[in-house]
Design a protein around this motif. Structure first.
Motif, short mmCIF file in Angstrom:
data_model
loop_
_atom_site.label_atom_id
_atom_site.label_comp_id
_atom_site.label_asym_id
_atom_site.label_seq_id
_atom_site.Cartn_x
_atom_site.Cartn_y
_atom_site.Cartn_z
N UNK A 1 0.54 -0.60 0.30
CA UNK A 1 -0.35 0.01 -0.20
C UNK A 1 0.74 0.91 -0.10
N UNK A 2 1.02 1.94 -0.96
CA UNK A 2 1.71 3.15 -0.97
C UNK A 2 0.66 4.62 -0.96
N UNK A 3 0.93 5.10 0.11
CA UNK A 3 0.86 6.05 0.50
C UNK A 3 0.32 7.48 -0.65
N UNK A 4 1.33 7.48 -1.32
CA UNK A 4 1.16 8.26 -2.17
C UNK A 4 0.45 8.41 -3.29
N UNK A 5 0.21 6.97 -3.78
CA UNK A 5 -0.48 6.63 -4.48
C UNK A 5 -1.86 7.11 -4.16
N UNK A 6 -2.32 7.31 -2.84
CA UNK A 6 -3.62 7.77 -2.89
C UNK A 6 -3.86 9.05 -2.49
N UNK A 7 -4.60 9.31 -4.04
CA UNK A 7 -4.77 11.31 -3.98
C UNK A 7 -6.41 11.15 -3.70
#
Lengths: 329, 329
Positions: A205-211
């Motif tokens: 889960x990559x938080x920068x990929x959740x916008x």
DNA sequence: ATGAAAGCGCTAACAA
DNA sequence: TTGTTAGCGCTTTCAT
């Protein structure tokens, strides 16, 4: 405008008899019935709904409270609700809230039992304490707030998982999500499904990929996509929490010459009519909107007839419409 | 639910006084006013609109009769009409006709003065003899049928000419038209503007370049475009009578690898929200929908107040939104 | 300035 | 089976 009294006078009977004929009640002497029917015809009588409803203690209307008719999902849904309501002799009153707390509060405040018999609500910002409805109501979609109101909608977690699993099955590994929203229950559930699907596949889960997206309009999707493409390590797929966001994202992709689906696969949510016609056409989670409309109206009909029926939670079906934004033609 | 009587009893005054306070009428003794206001507050009184309207001989509703809410143009318009109506204390009742004669007749038949105070109509198939309205009404758009009803809309001939002139100014010479319709007045006017613009520029009118459309949905535009591309001598531009047709046409162009605008320039009509986000984005004639909604409601307000005002014909402004489907970025 | 009462058009309880 | 009548909640003369 002819009234019951006019008809009665013309037919030489009492209003009661005319009322009986009009409402198809009890037994009316054939002779009288015929004369009443002739008088009805002659006067072109049409019942005054206001008066009838005043007397009956009902209004003949249900409210449909939604953010905005210019959002295709709600426009399509509204059309279906109107059609479903018609079968129950209900007219639909549409109230737009524009997704704001004040707009929603104002709409709710106007929903007295003298205005509508029941209400279908699609709130985005309402707090628990706001739900002091004075008429039977049903909530569309899922929400975090635990309110004592029946709900109709799809399983958002499962739907989101379906979408993301599809992307994973295509071999995508850096899957972004557009539409996270701190206050919105539906957004939280879709995010949960997104995470669950990643985890299930052993993807990080990559938080920068959740916008996040404040609104769910096309412009917000376009902006979010710019953020993602500016990343050092941009995604190879994106799951948008609605089709409008996805359309915006596709637009940005086109402007940046990012090829969809080759470089970037995109999945939307809602299956708007327009999504089948974009280039590329949009893969989207398709809730059964007609089923939602029908279920909501049916539920209200029951509640309007017997006000203290237990709470209900109707799960309507959904499917995934696979199109060119994930699978090239 | 508290009634006027309840409030009156609590405040120790008559219903008349309470009614006066509620309606902001005449002079009320300050002392009484205060007590009434307290009682109002304490009971949470909300007037029963049904009863009020029954007494006042009005309903508090206007009807908006349109083909279908799932058509973006009508959805956007409906949202604006609701907003405009709100300022006149009107609620809007939406009736869908699905563009059929029977649907339209049924909708009209249901519009008694006891249901609505006035109506906004957007008919597609109605005949002259159908317009026996019993409430003030306004027609949206232009129609061939000469009916004694006020109208609000843009100048379709001028708008169509603007669109086609734009294509001509781009050097296009084989300009097609999609959306001709024998029965539809608006279609006839747009076709007229198309022809006038061609003639003005000395371009020949080629009948095989004019494609009819039974409906104005995306699928119809896609089909029409296939017909055009199958011509021995296909067009280098196409004017679609609405954006939905244009979106369909663009879709077909993409499927056939026809480059827009390079090989084929496309202009739509209505300027739907979605048209700014397609790839390429769509050049479109943009009617001022908010102005249409406002004008229609204002006109009805006047007619509702003084029923025998003269017929009116309000021309609302329009503009041409030039985008990538005619001018590459 | 405020109260009493009629009545908008309809339905339903009660009588007949 | 049908007529008479009260009353839904409100506004509005008509008195006072």
């Amino acid at each position: 405008m002819a009234t019951l009294k006019d008809v009665a006078r013309l037919a030489g009977v009492s209003v009661k008899t005319v009322s009986n004929v009009v409402n198809g009640y009890s037994f009316v002497k054939p002779d009288n019935r015929r004369r009443v029917e002739e008088a009805l015809e002659a006067t072109g009588y049409r019942p005054n709904l206001g008066a009838r409803n005043l007397r009956r203690g009902r209004t003949g209307f249900i409210a449909l409270v939604l953010p905005e008719l210019s959002i295709p999902y709600f426009a399509e849904l509204a059309g279906l609700v109107i059609a479903a309501a018609q079968e129950h002799e209900w007219n639909v009153l549409i109230e737009q809230t524009f997704g704001t707390l004040s707009g929603e509060r104002q709409a709710l405040a106007s929903l007295g039992p003298h205005l509508v018999d029941a209400a279908i609500l699609s709130p985005e910002a309402l707090q628990v304490e706001d739900f002091q409805l004075s008429v039977p109501a049903v909530l569309l979609g899922e929400h975090d707030v635990e309110v004592p109101i029946s709900r109709v909608g799809i399983d958002n977690v499962a739907a989101a998982m379906t979408a993301v699993r599809h992307l994973i099955s295509l071999g995508r590994t850096r899957i972004a999500a557009i539409g996270a929203h701190p206050q919105r229950g539906t957004a939280a559930l879709r995010l949960e499904g997104y995470q669950a699907a990643l985890e299930e596949a052993g993807l990080p889960f990559v938080s920068s990929l959740v916008v996040p997206a404040v609104n769910y309009h096309r412009a917000d999707g376009a902006a979010a996509m710019r953020t993602l493409l500016d990343l050092r390590n941009p995604p190879d797929a994106v799951f948008c929490f609605n089709d409008l966001l996805a359309v915006g994202a596709m637009r940005t992709a086109a402007e940046r010459f990012v090829r969809v689906p080759h470089d970037l696969a995109i999945v939307g949510f809602d299956n708007n009519d327009e999504s089948a016609y974009s280039s590329p056409s949009l893969t989207s989670v398709a809730p059964d909107k007609a089923a939602i409309a029908r279920a909501a109206v049916d539920l209200l009909r029951q509640r309007a007839d017997s006000p203290d029926l237990a709470l209900d939670d109707v799960q309507t079906p959904f499917s995934l419409q696979v199109r060119e934004s994930t699978v090239a033609r």
